[in-house]
Write an enzyme that holds these catalytic residues in place. Sequence first.
Site, PDB file in Angstrom:
ATOM      1  N   ASP A 101      47.302   5.888  66.779  1.00 22.86           N
ATOM      2  CA  ASP A 101      46.064   6.657  66.817  1.00 22.86           C
ATOM      3  C   ASP A 101      46.023   7.582  65.609  1.00 22.86           C
ATOM      4  OD1 ASP A 101      47.791   8.688  67.471  1.00 22.86           O
ATOM      5  OD2 ASP A 101      47.135   8.857  69.548  1.00 22.86           O
ATOM      6  N   ASP A 313      45.524   2.475  76.749  1.00 21.97           N
ATOM      7  CA  ASP A 313      46.867   3.056  76.717  1.00 21.97           C
ATOM      8  C   ASP A 313      46.874   4.341  77.518  1.00 21.97           C
ATOM      9  OD1 ASP A 313      46.962   5.708  74.840  1.00 21.97           O
ATOM     10  OD2 ASP A 313      45.375   4.348  74.181  1.00 21.97           O
TER      11      ASP A 313
END
Length: 419
Positions: A101, A313
């Site tokens: 990310d 996730d």
Amino acid sequence: MSSTESFVADRPFTVGTTLPGTRGRTGVISTPHGQIRTPAFIPVGTKATVKTVLPESVADLGAQAVLANAYHLYLQPGPEIIDQAGGLGKFMNWHGPTYTDSGGFQVMSLGAGFKKVIAMEVGNPDDTLTANGRERLSRVDDDGVTFKSHLDGSAHRFTPEASMRIQHQLGADIIFAFDELTTLMNTRAYQENSLERTRLWAIRCLAEHNRLSAERAHRPQQALWGVVQGAQYEDLRRKASRDLVALSEADRAAGGKGFGGYGIGGALEKHNLGTIVGWVNDELPEDAPKHLLGISEPDDIFTAIENGVDTFDCVSPTRVARNGAIYSLDGRYNITNAKYRNDFRPLDPEIENYTSQYSRAYIHHLFKAKEGLAATLATLHNVSFIVQLVDRARQAIEDGNYVEYRDEFLRRYYASKKD
């Protein structure tokens, strides 16, 4: 054919079986390090490790990819070290696909102290609020974010270009554009300004991603995914989605790589999850993969799948495991409770995984004795549980019995509140 050879650069995602009456579908995401069959749960390895377990063990449980965090790896050990190692996968000895990310979530959550789902009333917005009155560690401006390290208080600066540079050095197959994550407590005016800021940052991310991809052509090529923000507002979520699609198309028309997929981010109220994801997926291309950031509760997983999410996730399965919370088909329970002291059944007798050879009594003992193996076994079980849940949902879509699978799973899981 090797996993690298199976990568199809011009067709990174293919849609498989669709789920009638919904946006749900199966599919395959192709990356330089292998394929991901979707829907799929992506375990979080924040600092290049799924806490307490070996990467090989995570793979043996059936996980297809892992997600690491650009913010944490930037601070320690530093992206240069991971780049020298040959990228995230080689650094952590993980042979499958990887995600990173952008660091935007950590800058917000560590900066203001808020979690992804804000447990507060939304009726009194306040752009200066921090969780529990804690010190704000980050400051956002139109160029980027200045923040203090949560490790030592040192000052750092993230811009779209810096995030792209860091993520290219980390070398994950799928990376995310740098965005500003707002909270549900921000005012409507702030949300509007933030959305435009994130759009302008996405333009800069695309430009830097194209530049770095050419500069680092000797490395496996990475896919940049745009991130949709907009909090709880339908018009802002739809606008953000349309804007990102337009940016991607314009970038490709100019010879760039465009967005390879889209992440759905931001603070989400649980009861609005499906509605918000639905708004977004109304606007995003059907043939693009979508990732929902930070979701792992079973009811949320089914909601996400039915509204067109392909991967997601969350740290929750591993985080709660370290405190003794165990997922089971009959709901979540705490293995440290006294009644498990002489319970010699596996953690879940109907879930087959590595931990099936150990009894509840033994793992209860490990937690009480404060042995490190306790967290390892609990983590392996919880990750396996969520991975299998999603794998079975994917198979149920293929087999045409998804609704039956979902209803039976949820009926049993939430039948009674576990201790």
